[in-house]
Write an enzyme that holds these catalytic residues in place. Sequence first.
Site, PDB file in Angstrom:
ATOM      1  N   SER A  28       0.830  -1.198   0.000  1.00  0.00           N
ATOM      2  CA  SER A  28       0.000   0.000   0.000  1.00  0.00           C
ATOM      3  C   SER A  28       0.873   1.260   0.000  1.00  0.00           C
ATOM      4  O   SER A  28       1.634   1.487  -0.939  1.00  0.00           O
ATOM      5  CB  SER A  28      -0.967  -0.062   1.188  1.00  0.00           C
ATOM      6  OG  SER A  28      -2.016   0.860   1.021  1.00  0.00           O
ATOM      7  N   ASP A  82     -10.088  -5.595  -3.516  1.00  0.00           N
ATOM      8  CA  ASP A  82      -9.532  -4.542  -2.659  1.00  0.00           C
ATOM      9  C   ASP A  82     -10.474  -3.346  -2.690  1.00  0.00           C
ATOM     10  O   ASP A  82     -10.789  -2.820  -3.764  1.00  0.00           O
ATOM     11  CB  ASP A  82      -8.144  -4.162  -3.209  1.00  0.00           C
ATOM     12  CG  ASP A  82      -7.351  -3.276  -2.274  1.00  0.00           C
ATOM     13  OD1 ASP A  82      -7.942  -2.377  -1.657  1.00  0.00           O
ATOM     14  OD2 ASP A  82      -6.121  -3.468  -2.199  1.00  0.00           O
ATOM     15  N   HIS A 141      -7.333  -6.087   0.712  1.00  0.00           N
ATOM     16  CA  HIS A 141      -6.156  -5.249   0.975  1.00  0.00           C
ATOM     17  C   HIS A 141      -5.388  -5.720   2.214  1.00  0.00           C
ATOM     18  O   HIS A 141      -4.402  -5.096   2.596  1.00  0.00           O
ATOM     19  CB  HIS A 141      -6.624  -3.793   1.186  1.00  0.00           C
ATOM     20  CG  HIS A 141      -5.558  -2.762   1.049  1.00  0.00           C
ATOM     21  ND1 HIS A 141      -4.953  -2.456  -0.153  1.00  0.00           N
ATOM     22  CD2 HIS A 141      -4.966  -1.934   1.966  1.00  0.00           C
ATOM     23  CE1 HIS A 141      -4.057  -1.490   0.032  1.00  0.00           C
ATOM     24  NE2 HIS A 141      -4.042  -1.165   1.303  1.00  0.00           N
TER      25      HIS A 141
END
Length: 283
Positions: A152, A229, A261
């Site tokens: 991320s 996600d 995620h």
Amino acid sequence: METKPTEIGSSKMFGGYNKRYKHFSPTLGCSMTFHIYFPPSSSPSHKFPILYWLSGLTCTDENFIIKSGAQRAASAEGVALIAPDTSPRGLNVEGEADSWDFGVGAGFYLNATQQKWKNWRMYDYVVKELPKLLSENFPQLDTSKASISGHSMGGHGALTIYLKNLDKYKSASAFAPIANPINCPWGQKAFTNYLGNDKAAWEEYDATCLIKKFHNVSATILIDQGEDDKFLDQLLAHKFEEACRSVNVPLLLRLQPGYDHSYFFISTFIDDHIRHHAQALKL
């Protein structure tokens, strides 16, 4: 203020050891913690290549070490894992903890130029201070053989740091990276606060912009992205893919159906990433 790292935790795992350290960082102006996973060693003189892992928003140096299960493959491949924290802590800058996507736990792996956030220099911490600290204090690590990965916000960090320092890292990979931060709310919020309104400065920390500038990449970049996600509008992997294609940079972007995620997603595919880096580190 002790700049040399002090061990504050140790646990055995897959024959090696997770060790946590604390030190004072002159770069950031505060105490920082980081983890190293040392694989098992057959000889005291053996040096391990290293893989830096950069974590995402709200994370500390502990999330990856506790949740990813990366140590199994790292042990088998003989790669040490280095997991730093995600921002300075304890500086008590006004507003540093007002939101989860900015300030504490959200350093974005850049060097802030705005006076209020002058301590937010995670780029220099990861690229300069930490490698020097490791090479001076841990003879069992070969810091000249390093790769970089992350998740991320940390995926954004891994890609941008790699592209700007192709001489320092053998390979890069990412899970669900913020791949085009100048075009998503997380990136725009962070960059406005840390870097001001100069859009040229923003582009220096955007992998999709940087790939066009630093496109002499020989090692394939590996990215895994979960198709379920909920942050796809923040991540924009397809923008990075288009940019790589336009300059013939080798990219393996794997869209994983049903995955989200979380660290459930990361732990499912982390072995592939460890092997991807181990191969590059052993060349």
